[in-house]
Write an enzyme that holds these catalytic residues in place. Structure first.
Site, short mmCIF file in Angstrom:
data_model
loop_
_atom_site.label_atom_id
_atom_site.label_comp_id
_atom_site.label_asym_id
_atom_site.label_seq_id
_atom_site.Cartn_x
_atom_site.Cartn_y
_atom_site.Cartn_z
N ILE A 101 132.49 72.93 83.31
CA ILE A 101 131.57 72.92 82.17
C ILE A 101 130.88 71.60 81.82
O ILE A 101 129.52 71.48 81.67
CB ILE A 101 131.93 73.87 80.96
N ASP A 140 133.35 80.30 77.10
CA ASP A 140 134.83 80.60 76.25
C ASP A 140 135.89 80.03 77.11
O ASP A 140 135.73 79.61 78.38
CB ASP A 140 134.98 82.16 76.85
N GLY A 194 134.31 81.25 83.98
CA GLY A 194 134.05 81.08 82.51
C GLY A 194 133.43 79.82 81.94
O GLY A 194 132.81 79.11 82.68
N GLU A 195 134.01 79.53 80.82
CA GLU A 195 133.68 78.21 80.16
C GLU A 195 132.15 77.93 79.64
O GLU A 195 131.71 77.02 79.33
CB GLU A 195 133.96 76.95 81.21
N GLY A 196 131.37 78.99 80.50
CA GLY A 196 130.01 78.64 80.15
C GLY A 196 129.31 78.54 81.45
O GLY A 196 128.04 78.21 81.52
#
Lengths: 341, 341
Positions: A86, A167, A308-310
């Site tokens: 991210i 997230d 995830g993580e964005g």
């Protein structure tokens, strides 16, 4: 959304120097941005801000993932140092990264590193085991929602004009699947997937846990009740982030299945909040498709991401910016025909 | 591609601080870039250059599109002035725009405007009507291919490290459909579409023209013969551009159905040239899917674009750059476990 600005954007698109409709999804996206900004052309988002909401999950005790809970804490430190995916993709997109500890199990310090600012909104170190009872109380759910709203407010006050959800939470595809099953009325085995990689046996276990947790939810439960029963603190934070972004009139780019499940909670609380959302991508997780259908959002990217993580959302931000630029910068057919070009 | 660099990239991806495979398509793309650059990590492309190849088509006499041929010339001037969609999206992506007159019917001046540099490689003002006979001679096809190679050389000599294909040519989905039908062995009615918008009657006419043009092609014809019989000058230019980029070891991002059909010609001439190609997007035109299958390329974007100019390809360049950045900038699991983060 502002219907007048949406209509003005649609009219403007039809008058640009191209065949009508030939920019496909970009045209609808530009109209949405106009409706959000209540202006046509809408401003081109210049300061994207990623909010990475982090939390741990009591359901890990059931063995739903091979990864240890500690990783959530470790990754928050990697975010701060700037070495995670991210961070790399946010630098590429010119986006800031704010990590929000919603309920990480480990110890956790606030502060700013080269990669991200860390903000503590810790409700409690990890949710309770949703296989055995409610993941959190209704009061805790509300506290976490309000924390997400506050983060959106803080970022918009700091100049952010495009919010991006992220997230981090080992095991968080289990509460995501439960939220999607409960809020869309879909069977657990349809929405439960392999997350970042589990075998058939673990998938069967995970699906069974999702199914029985959803069965506990009382008839007539509202979205906050569902969130409290089977959600996670980071899901609550993201749901609040969506509500906060919408309230401030800022577009929110949603990441994958965790964001999709959280957006369903936001939709249950305030359906029009979803008008402010853009689906950045569709993840490989099966529940995400079901969530996006209920949200009536078409994802901009489908690249089999499941990190995830964005990451998927921030990767889509140049497309969001490009759609606004089209309305701001393209010549009109009229000006070309008049020899103005 | 350099197998050692590809393998090194795959090993490196597996050691980054994320679950293996969780970045999906970005991981394969980064390995392809490593193989092209013969280095791992590959350099992050910093100077994308769009080549917009323009030409007119004798087949317009048959009424395959409601748009007049003049628009090709008009749009070249809009590109030069900077008001077209490709200008807007190229500015957003930090890409230069070079417009190449391969065979525009109108008069045409070389020169540089605020939006684009214009380069004349005019073979002839418009192809011959492919409904009645060969669109161009084999010598003209070779001349146009060489022009495309020369443009790639010129851009790479000027520092471009990522080539992006674009096109402008009223009526050019007709030769595209014919190239795809001939080079993939697919029926005309499967690959022929509505371009920027035609009615059922015109679609039937267009399909019939494609079918009979393809029937003329002799058994044993090579890709250059096919190009000469049913192609366009801009298709030839783009095919050369792909060959030139591959020869210089620079990745080439392909736009929509015109680029897809041109890449089939390049594939017929030198199959390994496609290893250097990235499919920027999949357009709404039905033949594009068939072309991409034959090229074995998966598109990065699917946004219902059907404008051409290079718009879908340049919109995908940030994703190409992001995949290289991942290999250059992400922390490794090892460094994180050692507390290096």
């Amino acid at each position: 959304l502002d219907a007048e600005a949406v209509a003005a954007a649609e009219t403007a698109q039809a008058g640009l120097v191209k065949p009508a409709g030939s920019l496909g999804v970009l045209e609808a996206l530009s109209a949405q941005l106009a409706g959000i900004a209540r202006a046509c052309p809408p401003p081109v988002p210049a300061k994207p801000a990623v909010g990475v909401f982090a939390g741990d999950h009591g359901v890990l005790a059931q063995g739903v993932t091979p990864w240890p809970s500690d990783i959530t804490f470790v990754m928050c430190n990697v975010f701060q140092a700037g070495g995670a995916a991210i961070n790399v993709l946010s630098r590429a997109a010119g986006a800031s990264v704010t990590v929000v500890d919603m309920g990480v199990a480990g110890p956790y310090a606030e502060g700013t590193g080269p990669g991200a600012e860390l903000v503590s909104k810790k409700v409690r170190p990890a949710t309770s085991d949703l296989a055995k009872g409610a993941a959190m109380s209704r009061d805790e759910a509300i506290q976490a929602l309000e924390a997400g709203i506050a983060v959106a407010d803080q970022l918009v006050d700091g100049g952010a004009d495009l919010l991006v959800t992220g997230d981090m939470g080992i095991g968080n595809t289990t509460p995501s699947a439960a939220l999607i099953a409960a809020l869309t009325g879909t069977a657990a085995d349809v929405v439960t997937g392999r997350g970042t990689g589990i075998d058939d046996e673990t998938l069967a276990l995970k699906t069974g846990i999702v199914a029985s947790a959803v069965e506990r939810i009382a008839e007539g439960a509202d979205a906050i009740d569902v969130l409290a029963e089977v959600g996670g603190f980071e899901h609550a934070g993201i749901a609040g982030f969506v509500l906060g972004g919408a309230a401030r009139g800022v577009p929110v780019v949603l990441d994958g299945v965790i964001a999709g499940s959280a957006a369903l909670v936001a939709q249950g609380i305030a359906p029009t909040a979803i008008d402010y959302c853009v689906a950045g991508h569709r993840s490989a997780e099966p529940g995400h498709r079901i969530a996006l259908e209920k949200l009536a959002l078409r994802p901009l990217l489908e690249l089999d991401l499941r990190l995830g993580e964005g990451t998927g959302a921030v990767l889509a931000t140049p497309i969001v910016q490009a759609s606004a630029r089209i309305l701001n910068e393209m010549a009109t057919l009229e000006s070309v025909m008049a020899g103005g070009q």
